[in-house]
Design an enzyme around this catalytic site. Structure first.
Site: not given
Ligand SMILES: NC(=O)c1ccc[n+]([C@@H]2O[C@H](COP(=O)([O-])OP(=O)(O)OC[C@H]3O[C@@H](n4cnc5c(N)ncnc54)[C@H](OP(=O)(O)O)[C@@H]3O)[C@@H](O)[C@H]2O)c1
Length: 277
Positions: A63, A96
Site C-alpha cells: 500500500k 492506504h
C-alpha cells in the site's frame, strides 16, 4: 485471490518479520499483506524468495501512504516497494488512506496496472461515498476496499454498496486486535464451543460466509494454523443472527470521518518512521 491472507502490521523487527512470514508460508498462507508504512516490505520479500515457492503462487499486497500520494510520487513509491520486496510485479496495490492526492495516485496506479506491473489496484479505508466518487471519476473501478471490519463493526450497509460496484471487501483487524475482550466474548465463545472451534475461527468463518476476505496477523505458528483452518465447519443462520447483535455500528480502531482521527493519522509530520518514506 485467497479468502484468507496473512497481515504483518506492527511486526517492525525485520528478522522477526521474515521468520513469521516464513512460518505463515509453511502453514499454507499465500496472500501476504504489507504496506510501505509498516517498514517491513523487505522482510516479506525475503521470506517469499527463501521459500523456494514460485512467485506466481503468491498473492502479494502492498500500500502507498499519504506522503506517497500524487501521480509522480506514487510511481516512485511503487518502484521503491518493488525494489524493497525484490519483486517485478505486485498482485494488489492499495491507496492506504482516503487522504491527500489520491486521484493523482490512482492515475499512476491505472498506468502501472495497464503495463501489467500490478495485477489489481484498490483502496483501503475508503467510506462508501469516497468510493462512489472515485468510481465516477476514473476509468478503473477499485478491485478491493480493505477496511476495518469485525464483529463489533460489521458495516452491513457498506458491504451492500461494495457488492453493487463489484468491489471485493477485505477485513483488516478481523479480531479488532483483541479489543473489547473479543477473544472471550460470551456470544462468540458459545458459538465456538458448539462447533468445537476457537473464537478466532468463528470470526474468520463469519467473514467467509459474508464473502469478506480476511488477513489475520499472528506471530505464533499455532495461531497461524488455527486461523488458516476454517474450512471444515459452517455457521448456522442462528449463529449469524447472534453475531449480528454484537455490532456497535461504529469504528473501534480508525474513524476516517472524525477530525481528531484525521489529525492523528496526519501525525506523520512528527513521526520519523513516516516522514522517511
Ligand atoms: N489498511 C489498513 O489501514 C490496516 C490497518 C490495520 C491492519 N491492517 C492489516 O490487517 C492485518 C490484521 O490486522 P491487525 O494485525 O491489526 O489485527 P488482528 O489480526 O485483528 O489481530 C492481531 C492480534 O490478534 C492476536 N491473534 C491472532 N490470532 C489469534 C488467535 N487465533 N487467538 C488469539 N489471539 C490471536 C495476535 O497476537 P499474536 O501476534 O501474539 O499471536 C495479535 O495481537 C494487519 O497485520 C495488516 O496487514 C491494515
Amino acid at each position: 485471490m485467497p479468502m484468507i491472507g496473512f497481515g504483518v502490521f506492527q511486526i517492525t523487527d525485520l528478522q522477526l518479520c521474515e521468520q513469521v512470514v516464513s512460518d505463515a508460508i509453511s502453514v499454507g498462507y499465500r496472500l501476504l499483506d504489507t504496506a510501505s508504512v509498516y517498514k517491513n516490505e523487505s522482510a516479506v520479500g525475503a521470506a517469499i524468495h527463501k521459500s523456494g515457492i514460485p512467485r506466481e503462487e503468491f498473492f502479494v499486497t502492498s500500500k502507498a501512504y499519504m506522503p506517497e500520494m500524487g501521480y509522480e510520487k506514487t510511481k516512485e513509491a511503487f518502484e521503491r516497494t518493488l525494489s524493497k520486496m525484490g519483486l517485478d510485479y505486485l498482485d494488489l496495490y492499495l491507496i492506504h488512506q482516503p487522504f491527500a492526492d489520491y486521484y493523482g495516485a490512482w492515475r499512476a496506479m491505472e498506468e502501472l496496472y495497464k503495463k501489467g506491473l500490478i495485477r489489481a489496484i484498490g483502496v483501503s479505508n475508503f467510506p462508501s461515498d469516497r468510493i462512489i466518487d472515485l468510481c465516477y471519476n476514473t476509468d478503473t473501478i477499485p478491485a478491493v476496499n480493505q477496511i476495518e471490519l469485525h464483529p463489533f463493526y460489521q458495516r452491513e450497509d457498506e458491504l451492500e454498496i461494495l457488492k453493487e460496484y463489484k468491489i471485493q471487501p477485505q477485513a483488516w483487524a478481523p479480531f479488532a486486535e483483541g479489543l473489547n475482550n473479543m477473544f472471550s466474548n460470551p456470544v462468540l465463545t458459545k458459538i465456538a464451543n458448539t462447533h468445537g472451534k476457537s473464537v478466532a475461527q468463528v470470526i474468520l468463518r463469519w467473514n467467509v460466509e459474508r464473502n469478506v476476505i480476511t488477513i489475520p496477523k499472528s506471530t505464533h505458528k499455532n495461531r497461524m494454523e488455527e486461523n488458516f483452518n476454517i474450512w471444515d465447519f459452517e455457521l448456522s443462520d442462528n449463529d449469524m443472527a447472534e453475531i449480528s447483535k454484537l455490532d456497535l455500528h461504529r469504528p473501534q480502531m480508525l474513524d476516517t470521518r472524525n477530525p481528531n482521527e484525521v489529525k492523528r493519522v496526519y501525525g506523520f509530520k512528527d513521526n520519523p518512521v513516516i516522514t522517511s518514506l
